[in-house]
Scaffold this active site. Structure first.
Site, short mmCIF file in Angstrom:
data_model
loop_
_atom_site.label_atom_id
_atom_site.label_comp_id
_atom_site.label_asym_id
_atom_site.label_seq_id
_atom_site.Cartn_x
_atom_site.Cartn_y
_atom_site.Cartn_z
N HIS A 25 0.84 -1.20 0.00
CA HIS A 25 0.00 0.00 0.00
C HIS A 25 0.88 1.25 0.00
O HIS A 25 0.70 2.15 -0.84
CB HIS A 25 -0.91 -0.02 1.23
CG HIS A 25 -1.79 1.20 1.34
ND1 HIS A 25 -3.08 1.22 0.86
CD2 HIS A 25 -1.56 2.44 1.86
CE1 HIS A 25 -3.60 2.42 1.08
NE2 HIS A 25 -2.69 3.17 1.69
N GLU A 26 1.81 1.30 0.94
CA GLU A 26 2.69 2.47 1.02
C GLU A 26 3.63 2.54 -0.17
O GLU A 26 3.99 3.64 -0.62
CB GLU A 26 3.48 2.44 2.33
CG GLU A 26 2.61 2.44 3.60
CD GLU A 26 1.64 3.60 3.64
OE1 GLU A 26 1.93 4.67 3.05
OE2 GLU A 26 0.57 3.46 4.26
N HIS A 29 2.02 4.52 -2.91
CA HIS A 29 2.19 5.97 -2.73
C HIS A 29 3.61 6.40 -3.11
O HIS A 29 3.81 7.39 -3.81
CB HIS A 29 1.93 6.35 -1.27
CG HIS A 29 0.53 6.15 -0.80
ND1 HIS A 29 -0.56 6.57 -1.53
CD2 HIS A 29 0.03 5.58 0.34
CE1 HIS A 29 -1.67 6.27 -0.86
NE2 HIS A 29 -1.34 5.67 0.26
#
Length: 377
Positions: A25-26, A29
């Site tokens: 998820h990170e 980003h």
């Protein structure tokens, strides 16, 4: 006999489930930020005090926090939770300011924020595509093979050979579609559309209720029609078709999540079914004890829900940022810092309240409150 995976296996399974999902998820980003030239100050898995880490040649600090319940990427100039420009940002040299998150146009900021949930959903699609390719899919047609005595289907007048085409207005193709729909709706009155001898017909029925107990002692209340299939059919999926099936299954899970959320909001399903990290850890341990395929399947399910939850328009979540960027795109200017600050404070308070509620729910599902009541009584 109730089987328990044990404390250590549960902790290990929880780390194996949450760790990779938070990381990807990170990473979504982070990679989107790098693509648009935004410098990352820190990439953290876990919150709180750093227990291990290193700094790469770009100046990004990669670290592990002691509380493994999430993570974050801190971009240059990201000086407050609302990612709003402030005096410190304005004081940066022009060249340095150009590498900050706030300096990017709204569409780039939106892509950077949306990349996290998008990667979670993509990971789920790939995992489910792998299951479709290696294990096949349940392609049993939604044709009645046998009716259970005194069941909802029998009372509604359904017969062997009927092909179910829709339940509650939702198109049904396979037996699995039918089972998934009814399992989430115990005791609900629905319309059933079917074909008998090639002719369309319809009836209404009240879905039956059954309570099941698994090997770990968990009980489940689910809806049943009392229909059995004539002959189960499983079909292996070619590699080139597997991503499409993975995408379709991800869509089905998302639709089931929305159905369940709607039932909780309308009071048709108990809020006691909401769970948090403790329940995820418990389920992770149970699935790990069943083998790697069960654990990987759970990772796909949680990845879908993680992506979905993060897209909700709640301040502090990715969806909250995207909501404000949408407003900014329409108004041609961002919301005022005061509005953003109060919105994010409210979002933080709501998330903390929800976390407290689901933790109390988790402890209750483990029997803590009953045990305390027994001790006090």
């Amino acid at each position: 006999m109730i089987q328990s995976p044990g404390f250590l296996l549960t902790i290990l399974a929880f780390v194996l489930v949450i760790g990779p999902l938070v990381f990807i998820h990170e990473m979504g980003h982070y990679l989107a930020g790098r693509w648009f030239g935004v410098k990352a100050e820190a990439f953290s898995i876990g919150f709180g005090r750093e227990i291990a880490g290193w700094t790469d040649r770009r100046g990004t600090r990669w670290k592990l926090g002691w509380l493994p319940l999430g993570g974050y990427v801190k971009f240059d100039g990201d000086m407050n939770p609302a990612s709003q420009p402030d005096a410190a940002w304005l004081s940066l040299p022009a060249a340095e300011r150009q590498r900050t998150f706030q300096a990017k146009p709204v569409w780039q900021r939106a892509i950077i924020v949306a990349a996290g949930p998008a990667v979670n959903l993509t990971a789920a699609v790939l995992i489910l595509a792998g299951f479709a390719f290696f294990y096949g899919v349940n392609a049993t047609p939604a044709v009645v093979g046998r009716i259970e005595p005194n069941s909802a289907a029998m009372r509604a007048g359904l017969r062997a050979g009927d092909r179910i085409t829709a339940l509650g207005g939702r198109t049904i193709t396979t037996f699995a579609d039918m089972a998934t729909y009814t399992a989430l709706r115990p005791d609900e009155q629905i319309r059933v559309d079917y074909a008998r001898g090639g002719k369309p017909a319809s009836t209404s029925l009240k879905i039956g209720v059954t309570t099941e107990r698994d090997r770990f002692g968990n009980t489940f209340r689910k809806g049943v029609l009392g229909i059995r299939s004539a002959r189960p059919e499983y079909r292996r999926i070619p590699l080139w078709q597997a991503p499409g099936y993975g995408l379709a299954m991800t869509g089905d899970v998302l639709r089931g999540t929305l159905d369940g959320l709607g039932q909780i909001i309308t009071g048709r399903r108990s809020v006691d079914e909401l769970g948090g990290p403790l329940k995820i850890a418990k389920i992770s341990g149970e699935q790990f004890s069943l083998g790697w395929p069960a654990l990987v399947w759970l990772i796909a399910m949680i990845s879908i829900n993680l992506g979905f939850i993060n897209l909700l328009p709640v301040p502090m979540l990715d969806g909250g940022h995207l909501f404000f960027y949408a407003i900014e795109a329409v108004r041609r200017r961002p919301v005022t810092p005061q509005v953003a600050e109060w919105a994010y404070r409210g979002g933080l308070a709501a998330l903390l309240a929800l976390m407290l509620f689901v933790t109390l729910n988790d402890l209750g599902s483990f029997g803590l409150w009953k045990n305390l009541a027994g001790l006090i009584g």
